[in-house]
Design an enzyme around this catalytic site. Structure first.
Site, PDB file in Angstrom:
ATOM      1  N   ASP A   1     -11.118  -7.690  -1.680  1.00  0.00           N
ATOM      2  CA  ASP A   1     -11.758  -9.004  -1.563  1.00  0.00           C
ATOM      3  C   ASP A   1     -13.200  -8.826  -1.098  1.00  0.00           C
ATOM      4  O   ASP A   1     -13.603  -7.737  -0.720  1.00  0.00           O
ATOM      5  CB  ASP A   1     -10.978  -9.899  -0.587  1.00  0.00           C
ATOM      6  CG  ASP A   1     -10.882  -9.266   0.785  1.00  0.00           C
ATOM      7  OD1 ASP A   1      -9.891  -8.552   1.031  1.00  0.00           O
ATOM      8  OD2 ASP A   1     -11.807  -9.441   1.588  1.00  0.00           O
TER       9      ASP A   1
ATOM     10  N   GLU B   1       0.841  -1.199   0.000  1.00  0.00           N
ATOM     11  CA  GLU B   1       0.000   0.000   0.000  1.00  0.00           C
ATOM     12  C   GLU B   1       0.880   1.255   0.000  1.00  0.00           C
ATOM     13  O   GLU B   1       0.643   2.194  -0.768  1.00  0.00           O
ATOM     14  CB  GLU B   1      -0.904  -0.006   1.241  1.00  0.00           C
ATOM     15  CG  GLU B   1      -1.874  -1.173   1.252  1.00  0.00           C
ATOM     16  CD  GLU B   1      -2.481  -1.433   2.630  1.00  0.00           C
ATOM     17  OE1 GLU B   1      -3.542  -2.061   2.672  1.00  0.00           O
ATOM     18  OE2 GLU B   1      -1.906  -1.037   3.656  1.00  0.00           O
TER      19      GLU B   1
ATOM     20  N   GLY C   1     -11.963  -5.471   2.845  1.00  0.00           N
ATOM     21  CA  GLY C   1     -12.934  -6.428   2.318  1.00  0.00           C
ATOM     22  C   GLY C   1     -14.282  -5.746   2.121  1.00  0.00           C
ATOM     23  O   GLY C   1     -14.671  -4.899   2.926  1.00  0.00           O
TER      24      GLY C   1
ATOM     25  N   MET D   1      -8.460  -3.923   9.268  1.00  0.00           N
ATOM     26  CA  MET D   1      -7.880  -4.261  10.564  1.00  0.00           C
ATOM     27  C   MET D   1      -7.163  -3.096  11.268  1.00  0.00           C
ATOM     28  O   MET D   1      -6.523  -3.315  12.287  1.00  0.00           O
ATOM     29  CB  MET D   1      -6.909  -5.451  10.385  1.00  0.00           C
ATOM     30  CG  MET D   1      -7.619  -6.677   9.840  1.00  0.00           C
ATOM     31  SD  MET D   1      -6.541  -8.070   9.428  1.00  0.00           S
ATOM     32  CE  MET D   1      -5.971  -8.548  11.040  1.00  0.00           C
TER      33      MET D   1
ATOM     34  N   ILE E   1     -11.587 -11.062   7.782  1.00  0.00           N
ATOM     35  CA  ILE E   1     -12.956 -11.559   7.602  1.00  0.00           C
ATOM     36  C   ILE E   1     -13.033 -12.325   6.286  1.00  0.00           C
ATOM     37  O   ILE E   1     -12.845 -11.750   5.203  1.00  0.00           O
ATOM     38  CB  ILE E   1     -13.980 -10.389   7.609  1.00  0.00           C
ATOM     39  CG1 ILE E   1     -13.824  -9.535   8.880  1.00  0.00           C
ATOM     40  CG2 ILE E   1     -15.404 -10.921   7.446  1.00  0.00           C
ATOM     41  CD1 ILE E   1     -14.081 -10.236  10.190  1.00  0.00           C
TER      42      ILE E   1
HETATM   43  N1  SAH Z   1      -1.306 -12.720   4.465  1.00  0.00           N
HETATM   44  C1  SAH Z   1      -1.632 -11.363   4.409  1.00  0.00           C
HETATM   45  C2  SAH Z   1      -2.437 -10.931   5.621  1.00  0.00           C
HETATM   46  C3  SAH Z   1      -2.963  -9.583   5.432  1.00  0.00           C
HETATM   47  S1  SAH Z   1      -4.141  -9.159   6.670  1.00  0.00           S
HETATM   48  C4  SAH Z   1      -0.371 -10.522   4.276  1.00  0.00           C
HETATM   49  O1  SAH Z   1       0.434 -10.481   5.194  1.00  0.00           O
HETATM   50  O2  SAH Z   1      -0.189  -9.916   3.208  1.00  0.00           O
HETATM   51  C5  SAH Z   1      -5.206  -8.152   5.736  1.00  0.00           C
HETATM   52  C6  SAH Z   1      -4.808  -6.707   5.543  1.00  0.00           C
HETATM   53  O3  SAH Z   1      -5.631  -6.141   4.520  1.00  0.00           O
HETATM   54  C7  SAH Z   1      -5.025  -5.845   6.763  1.00  0.00           C
HETATM   55  O4  SAH Z   1      -4.107  -4.791   6.782  1.00  0.00           O
HETATM   56  C8  SAH Z   1      -6.475  -5.341   6.585  1.00  0.00           C
HETATM   57  O5  SAH Z   1      -6.630  -4.011   7.002  1.00  0.00           O
HETATM   58  C9  SAH Z   1      -6.764  -5.467   5.082  1.00  0.00           C
HETATM   59  N2  SAH Z   1      -7.912  -6.317   4.705  1.00  0.00           N
HETATM   60  C10 SAH Z   1      -8.234  -6.577   3.400  1.00  0.00           C
HETATM   61  N3  SAH Z   1      -9.289  -7.405   3.315  1.00  0.00           N
HETATM   62  C11 SAH Z   1      -9.672  -7.678   4.606  1.00  0.00           C
HETATM   63  C12 SAH Z   1     -10.698  -8.506   5.167  1.00  0.00           C
HETATM   64  N4  SAH Z   1     -11.534  -9.227   4.399  1.00  0.00           N
HETATM   65  N5  SAH Z   1     -10.800  -8.581   6.519  1.00  0.00           N
HETATM   66  C13 SAH Z   1      -9.937  -7.888   7.302  1.00  0.00           C
HETATM   67  N6  SAH Z   1      -8.945  -7.106   6.827  1.00  0.00           N
HETATM   68  C14 SAH Z   1      -8.791  -6.985   5.486  1.00  0.00           C
END
Ligand code: SAH
Length: 231
Positions: free
Chosen positions: A197, A11, A79, A173, A153
Site C-alpha cells: 500500500d 506472508e 507501506g 509494524m 500508517i
Molecule cells: N486488518 C489487517 C491489519 C493488518 S496491520 C489484518 O489483520 O490483516 C498491517 C500489517 O502489514 C502489519 O503486519 C504491518 O507490518 C504491515 N503493513 C503494511 N502496510 C502498512 C502500513 N501502511 N503501515 C503500517 N504497517 C503496514
C-alpha cells in the site's frame, strides 16, 4: 539454522508454498505456529509472530532461545513512503528505526531508544550484499531504511513526515522490533518487505492493502527464495 519470521499468516503461507517445502508442525511455547523445513542446504525454522512490535519481539526471542539461529530473516508487507516505489516493489532494510519511540521531551531525537548505544538497527552486511543481487520481474528491489511502529500508517501527512524525517522508504509494524531483539542477542538479521500500500499517500491505504497483501507477500517470498540460494 535460518529463522524466518512473519507477522501474518498470508506472508508465512506464501513463503512455505513458494519454497515448495514439506513442513512439519512442532509444539511451540507460543500461541503461534512454528514449522521446520529443509530447503536446499539450509535448515529453516518458520514462525508466525503476529502483528506489532511486542508480538514481534516476543517471538524473535523465543526463536533465538529455542533454536541455534545463524541468521534471522523477517519477511512481509509494508507501506510505501517513497514516490519512487509502488505496489509490489520490494524494500530490503539497510537499517530500521522504531518511529513511535519518542523521548524528545528529554532532548533525544525521535526514534532514539533511551540508554541504548544505537539509533538504527542495521541489517547484516553479508545478507545485504546477497540481497543486492536479487531481481523481481517488472518490479524494483531497493535497499533503504524501514521504520516500524504500532500504527497502521494511512495518512499522507504521516507518511510524508516519516519519509522526510527518517529518510525511510517503507513503514510497517514489526521489523525494527525484530532487529532490536536480534541486536541485543547479537544475531545477524535482514528485513525484506514488499509494498502492499501507499501508506495513505494516495488516500486509499486500507483498501489497497487488503487487495494487494497476497500478491506482495508472494513477491517477498520470491525474494527469500533467491536470498536462500545466495547464502
Ligand atoms: N486488518 C489487517 C491489519 C493488518 S496491520 C489484518 O489483520 O490483516 C498491517 C500489517 O502489514 C502489519 O503486519 C504491518 O507490518 C504491515 N503493513 C503494511 N502496510 C502498512 C502500513 N501502511 N503501515 C503500517 N504497517 C503496514
Amino acid at each position: 539454522m535460518i529463522g524466518i519470521i512473519c507477522a501474518m499468516e498470508e506472508e508465512l503461507t506464501s513463503i512455505v508454498r513458494n519454497l515448495d517445502v514439506t513442513t512439519s508442525h512442532i509444539p511451540s511455547k507460543s500461541d503461534f505456529d512454528v514449522y521446520t523445513a529443509r530447503y536446499g542446504r539450509h535448515e529453516l525454522v518458520f514462525i508466525l509472530c503476529g502483528i506489532g512490535k511486542v508480538n514481534a519481539a516476543i517471538h524473535t526471542q523465543m526463536l533465538i532461545d529455542s533454536y541455534s539461529i545463524e541468521y534471522l530473516i523477517n519477511v512481509g508487507v509494508a507501506g510505501s513512503l517513497s514516490a519512487d516505489l509502488t505496489f509490489g516493489d520490494v524494500v530490503v532494510a539497510s537499517d530500521l528505526v522504531e518511529h513511535d519511540m519518542d523521548v524528545s521531551g528529554f532532548g533525544l531525537p525521535l526514534g532514539q531508544i533511551p540508554r541504548m548505544d544505537v539509533f538504527a538497527f542495521k541489517s547484516d552486511p553479508i545478507l545485504l550484499e546477497c540481497a543486492d543481487k536479487i531481481k523481481i520481474a517488472n518490479h524494483k528491489t531497493v535497499i533503504g531504511r524501514i521504520v516500524s511502529g504500532d500504527q497502521f500508517i494511512d495518512s499522507k501527512e504521516k507518511a510524508e513526515f516519516l519519509h522526510s524525517h527518517f529518510n525511510a522508504l517503507a513503514c510497517e509494524m514489526e521489523g525494527a522490533a525484530i532487529a532490536h531483539t536480534c541486536h541485543v542477542n547479537n544475531i545477524p538479521f535482514i528485513v525484506i518487505r514488499a509494498l502492499s500500500d501507499m501508506a495513505g499517500r494516495d488516500g486509499v491505504a486500507a483498501h489497497s492493502f487488503e487487495e494487494l497483501k497476497n500478491m506482495t507477500a508472494n513477491h517477498s517470498s520470491n525474494v527469500v527464495k533467491q536470498l536462500l540460494a545466495l547464502i
